[in-house]
Design a protein around this motif. Structure first.
Motif, mmCIF file in Angstrom:
data_model
loop_
_atom_site.group_PDB
_atom_site.id
_atom_site.type_symbol
_atom_site.label_atom_id
_atom_site.label_comp_id
_atom_site.label_asym_id
_atom_site.label_seq_id
_atom_site.Cartn_x
_atom_site.Cartn_y
_atom_site.Cartn_z
ATOM 1 N N GLU A 77 56.030 67.949 26.033
ATOM 2 C CA GLU A 77 55.781 68.529 27.352
ATOM 3 C C GLU A 77 54.297 68.541 27.676
ATOM 4 O OE1 GLU A 77 57.775 72.212 28.155
ATOM 5 O OE2 GLU A 77 59.560 71.548 27.071
ATOM 6 N N ASP A 78 53.458 68.788 26.682
ATOM 7 C CA ASP A 78 52.015 68.881 26.887
ATOM 8 C C ASP A 78 51.335 67.833 26.013
ATOM 9 O OD1 ASP A 78 49.311 69.519 27.023
ATOM 10 O OD2 ASP A 78 49.667 71.684 26.956
ATOM 11 N N ILE A 79 51.083 66.672 26.600
ATOM 12 C CA ILE A 79 50.553 65.557 25.818
ATOM 13 C C ILE A 79 49.126 65.824 25.343
ATOM 14 C CG2 ILE A 79 49.679 64.171 27.755
ATOM 15 C CD1 ILE A 79 51.057 61.755 26.112
ATOM 16 N N GLU A 80 48.348 66.531 26.147
ATOM 17 C CA GLU A 80 46.981 66.841 25.730
ATOM 18 C C GLU A 80 46.984 67.741 24.501
ATOM 19 O OE1 GLU A 80 47.901 66.896 28.987
ATOM 20 O OE2 GLU A 80 46.659 65.255 29.772
ATOM 21 N N MET A 102 53.080 58.331 33.835
ATOM 22 C CA MET A 102 53.472 58.705 32.480
ATOM 23 C C MET A 102 52.260 58.525 31.584
ATOM 24 S SD MET A 102 56.183 56.957 29.829
ATOM 25 C CE MET A 102 55.089 55.604 29.426
ATOM 26 N N LYS A 103 51.936 59.556 30.823
ATOM 27 C CA LYS A 103 50.829 59.456 29.880
ATOM 28 C C LYS A 103 51.391 59.215 28.494
ATOM 29 C CE LYS A 103 47.679 62.338 32.495
ATOM 30 N NZ LYS A 103 46.869 63.555 32.485
ATOM 31 N N PHE A 104 50.625 58.480 27.691
ATOM 32 C CA PHE A 104 51.074 58.181 26.336
ATOM 33 C C PHE A 104 49.875 57.907 25.440
ATOM 34 C CE2 PHE A 104 50.566 54.105 28.337
ATOM 35 C CZ PHE A 104 50.109 53.268 27.333
ATOM 36 N N PHE A 105 50.106 58.051 24.147
ATOM 37 C CA PHE A 105 49.151 57.614 23.136
ATOM 38 C C PHE A 105 49.925 57.268 21.874
ATOM 39 C CE2 PHE A 105 49.400 62.165 22.234
ATOM 40 C CZ PHE A 105 49.389 62.228 20.832
ATOM 41 N N ASP A 106 49.287 56.504 21.010
ATOM 42 C CA ASP A 106 49.880 56.146 19.731
ATOM 43 C C ASP A 106 49.147 56.882 18.618
ATOM 44 O OD1 ASP A 106 51.620 54.315 20.938
ATOM 45 O OD2 ASP A 106 50.186 52.672 20.727
ATOM 46 N N PHE A 107 49.875 57.192 17.546
ATOM 47 C CA PHE A 107 49.243 57.718 16.339
ATOM 48 C C PHE A 107 49.867 57.026 15.144
ATOM 49 C CE2 PHE A 107 52.911 60.495 16.761
ATOM 50 C CZ PHE A 107 53.324 60.736 15.452
ATOM 51 N N PHE A 108 49.238 57.194 13.978
ATOM 52 C CA PHE A 108 49.628 56.438 12.799
ATOM 53 C C PHE A 108 49.754 57.359 11.588
ATOM 54 C CE2 PHE A 108 47.238 54.041 15.821
ATOM 55 C CZ PHE A 108 47.967 52.876 15.981
ATOM 56 N N ASP A 109 50.820 57.137 10.796
ATOM 57 C CA ASP A 109 51.022 57.951 9.597
ATOM 58 C C ASP A 109 50.231 57.369 8.429
ATOM 59 O OD1 ASP A 109 52.522 55.824 8.536
ATOM 60 O OD2 ASP A 109 54.404 56.926 8.481
#
Length: 138
Positions: A77-80, A102-109
């Motif tokens: 709900e809160d991408i920031e 639509m806002k998005f970002f990627d992250f990595f494990d």
């Protein structure tokens, strides 16, 4: 009739991965088995499983436009707030981008598995409330 039950993520070090996912994604352990562990998320019925593998595995595919795409994404709900939570914990992440509202970002494990985080856009045909209405009216 059908719904997504579990998402399986390949990891090379199960113990380290369990700690990383519990800490960074706030998932909770359901059970463990030889070579794996199952978790539930704070909302929704879909479960997440970590499965130990010998070598890193591909967790994304290439589109006809030559872009990398994951097999699923995480909805927030809160991408920031999600971005700050992950980056403050030292998780490698891309910048937040905007795609038609639509806002998005990627992250990595720890294994470099990429995951996309997205927010919902009011009025989108993919918004949770629109999907719920379609499900109720079928």
């Amino acid at each position: 009739m059908f719904r997504v039950g579990s998402i399986f993520i390949p990891v090379t070090n199960l113990e380290k991965a369990i700690n990383w996912y519990e800490t960074n994604l706030n998932i909770k352990l359901i059970d463990r088995w030889e070579g794996g562990a199952g978790f539930y998320l704070s909302t929704g019925p879909t479960q997440l499983a970590l499965v130990q593998v010998k070598n890193q595995q591909a967790t994304e595919f290439e589109t006809i436009l030559g872009q990398s795409n994951g097999y699923f994404n995480f909805l927030v709900e809160d991408i920031e707030a999600a971005y700050i939570h992950l980056t403050n914990a030292g998780v490698k992440a891309t910048d937040i981008k905007d795609f038609g509202g639509m806002k998005f970002f990627d992250f990595f494990d720890l294994d470099g598995n990429p995951f996309c985080v997205v927010n919902e856009v009011e009025g989108s045909p993919y918004h949770t409330e629109n999907i719920r209405r379609m499900q109720e009216n079928r």
